[in-house]
Design an enzyme around this catalytic site. Structure first.
Site, PDB file in Angstrom:
ATOM      1  N   GLY A  13       0.798  -1.304  -0.139  1.00 60.41           N
ATOM      2  CA  GLY A  13      -0.038   0.205   0.004  1.00 60.41           C
ATOM      3  C   GLY A  13       1.011   1.315  -0.130  1.00 60.41           C
ATOM      4  O   GLY A  13       1.676   1.436   0.968  1.00 60.41           O
ATOM      5  N   GLY A  15      -0.212   4.375   0.220  1.00 61.55           N
ATOM      6  CA  GLY A  15      -1.092   5.455   0.740  1.00 61.55           C
ATOM      7  C   GLY A  15      -0.200   6.061   1.939  1.00 61.55           C
ATOM      8  O   GLY A  15       0.907   6.199   1.936  1.00 61.55           O
ATOM      9  N   PHE A  16      -0.810   7.125   2.658  1.00 60.59           N
ATOM     10  CA  PHE A  16      -0.186   7.759   3.527  1.00 60.59           C
ATOM     11  C   PHE A  16       0.521   6.825   4.562  1.00 60.59           C
ATOM     12  O   PHE A  16       1.638   7.148   4.866  1.00 60.59           O
ATOM     13  CB  PHE A  16      -1.284   8.562   4.573  1.00 60.59           C
ATOM     14  CG  PHE A  16      -1.936   9.558   3.779  1.00 60.59           C
ATOM     15  CD1 PHE A  16      -1.343  10.839   3.351  1.00 60.59           C
ATOM     16  CD2 PHE A  16      -3.486   9.514   3.463  1.00 60.59           C
ATOM     17  CE1 PHE A  16      -1.869  11.516   2.532  1.00 60.59           C
ATOM     18  CE2 PHE A  16      -3.886  10.455   2.684  1.00 60.59           C
ATOM     19  CZ  PHE A  16      -3.068  11.648   2.182  1.00 60.59           C
ATOM     20  N   GLU A 173     -18.544  17.657   1.959  1.00 55.38           N
ATOM     21  CA  GLU A 173     -18.059  18.368   0.844  1.00 55.38           C
ATOM     22  C   GLU A 173     -18.649  18.163  -0.322  1.00 55.38           C
ATOM     23  O   GLU A 173     -18.886  19.229  -0.991  1.00 55.38           O
ATOM     24  CB  GLU A 173     -16.365  17.896   0.960  1.00 55.38           C
ATOM     25  CG  GLU A 173     -15.869  18.450   2.448  1.00 55.38           C
ATOM     26  CD  GLU A 173     -14.647  17.810   2.420  1.00 55.38           C
ATOM     27  OE1 GLU A 173     -13.851  18.279   3.667  1.00 55.38           O
ATOM     28  OE2 GLU A 173     -14.193  16.676   2.044  1.00 55.38           O
ATOM     29  N   ASP A 302      -5.718   2.711   7.710  1.00 51.17           N
ATOM     30  CA  ASP A 302      -7.182   2.367   7.878  1.00 51.17           C
ATOM     31  C   ASP A 302      -7.623   0.887   8.146  1.00 51.17           C
ATOM     32  O   ASP A 302      -8.662   0.465   8.590  1.00 51.17           O
ATOM     33  CB  ASP A 302      -8.141   2.548   6.343  1.00 51.17           C
ATOM     34  CG  ASP A 302      -8.540   4.332   6.219  1.00 51.17           C
ATOM     35  OD1 ASP A 302      -8.080   4.874   7.210  1.00 51.17           O
ATOM     36  OD2 ASP A 302      -8.614   4.533   5.309  1.00 51.17           O
ATOM     37  N   ALA A 318      -6.322  10.753   7.237  1.00 47.59           N
ATOM     38  CA  ALA A 318      -4.896  10.888   6.709  1.00 47.59           C
ATOM     39  C   ALA A 318      -3.897  11.261   8.020  1.00 47.59           C
ATOM     40  O   ALA A 318      -2.714  10.431   8.087  1.00 47.59           O
ATOM     41  CB  ALA A 318      -4.740  12.275   5.555  1.00 47.59           C
TER      42      ALA A 318
END
Length: 428
Positions: A13, A15-16, A173, A302, A318
């Site tokens: 992964g 991601g962050f 949003e 996550d 995040a």
């Protein structure tokens, strides 16, 4: 010098969590292999801006090979991890390949959760990837085009009916931005419809939107949404969704565009670790983010179920993923250096932010609670600062400056052939 190869760290992964761990270990004596099914790192907090045509895909994403190009102890492998063999210390990939590891970080993130109603996904797409965002952008823009050519008033109204299910930050949003598009961006662009007549509904099963914020900010967010023209429906759960609309209690609401922002489920890769999971499928890790009984395996982001000092779960945001990635890197560096481990992961909550629309947002930082214009500028500065590259920051600032003064959204391009009609909306 010893000829013994350095230990191999496999990171699943980009991601962050995964990326922050890798970058923190840039000088470590490791052979790092990053596996990701996509070739880019995505700044997910701004994904809704791509879906609503405010930004283009490269503004919020960067190739992993470019980000890590100068870090010589890491290689990037494009592929998907299907299974983890704890006994053999191996990761099995979708191309048939097998990677051995000495250390493993699983940070494969989360996906959409429809709470047992996966068949809703066809009619109510979620927003987790660039592919999702581009498909949703197409769906939103085509709805106005279909309404423009629909002679039947009832069917036209259905095309101009939009629903976002889920009152968290993404839902809020999306709803606020979509209302702005209908009332300002598309003004005077159509001849047979008034885009401002579009109905934008935000549906939340709980008692209030943005439940993770203090009640006073949640109320302010609701009022800001309503000023934008969003109909906010709380305390009501959606019980059915099809191509014609959605069911809300005894009421059926016609809506040809429904967006799912109500929940997430952990990556199914966690199940292959053969360790206890929580109800959302997240791995119940040790306080130091390792898998019980497997100190060589870490889980972050996550996919990790971990609690704060106050007993509350660490949120799937995040900043938490970045902190987890840094913590895993610190533990690995300590082990390599023969030093004491940093111990348990401690989440530092720096606050929550959510934008509702043009110069409207809410910010919660400890005792500080902001809303309106000041909060929006704070939100903008924070998001631009954390973008991965300098170019991204400049482009995003320029695009937002134009949007601020003109209400225009530069990425309103419908990709693919817009002519074919959708299949029978009632078909499953």
């Amino acid at each position: 010098m010893s000829s013994t190869p350095f230990p191999r760290l496999v990171v699943i992964g980009g991601g962050f969590a995964g990326l922050w761990a890798i970058r923190k270990l840039a000088r470590a004596k490791l052979r790092i292999t990053l596996i990701d099914r996509r070739n880019h790192h995505l700044f997910q907090p701004l994904l809704y801006q791509v879906a609503t045509a405010g930004l283009s895909a490269p503004d919020i994403a960067a190739p992993l090979r470019h980000i890590l190009g100068r870090q010589h102890n890491v290689e990037v492998r494009l592929g998907q991890a299907l299974r983890i063999d704890r006994q053999q210390h191996q990761v099995h990939l979708d191309d048939g390949g097998v990677l051995g590891y000495d250390l493993l970080l699983v940070a494969s993130g989360a996906t959409h959760a429809y709470f047992g109603n996966d068949h809703w996904a066809r009619h109510a797409p979620g927003l987790k990837s660039l592919e999702d965002a581009l498909a949703l952008r197409r769906k939103l823009l085509l709805a106005f085009e279909r309404a423009e050519t629909e002679p039947d008033p009832e069917k036209q109204a259905a095309w101009l009916s939009f629903a976002i299910v889920g009152g968290g930050p993404t839902g809020v949003e999306l709803a606020g931005t979509l209302a702005e598009i209908a009332r300002h961006t598309l003004h005077n662009e159509f001849r047979h419809i008034d885009p401002a007549a579009a109905k934008v509904r935000l549906v939340e099963a709980g008692p209030r939107v943005l439940a993770g914020f203090p009640a006073v900010l949640s109320l302010k967010a609701r009022r800001q949404l309503q000023r934008l023209g969003v109909e906010v429906l709380t305390g009501q759960a959606v019980t059915a969704i099809d191509g014609e609309g959605f069911q809300l209690g005894e009421r059926f609401v016609a809506a040809r565009t429904v967006v799912w922002a109500a929940g997430v489920a952990a990556s199914p890769l966690g199940r292959t670790l053969d360790t206890p999971l929580d109800r959302a499928g997240r791995v119940q890790v040790e306080p130091d983010l390792t898998v019980p009984g497997c100190p060589e395996i870490f889980v972050a982001g996550d996919l990790a179920a971990v609690r704060q000092v106050n007993g509350q779960p660490v949120p799937g945001v995040a900043p938490a993923a970045k902190q987890m990635g840094n913590h895993v890197a610190a533990i690995i560096a300590a082990r390599l250096g023969g030093k004491a481990s940093p111990g348990a992961f401690v989440y530092r909550d720096f606050g929550n932010l959510a934008t509702i629309g043009r110069v409207a947002a809410i910010v919660h930082l400890g005792k500080l609670k902001l809303s309106g214009v000041l909060a929006w500028w704070f939100w903008l500065a924070a998001h631009v600062f954390f973008l991965i590259g300098f170019r991204n920051r400049v482009v995003v600032l320029l695009n937002w400056a134009v949007a601020y003064w003109s209400y225009q959204r530069s990425a309103r391009i419908i990709l693919g052939d817009p002519r074919p009609r959708d299949p029978d909306p009632s078909a499953d």
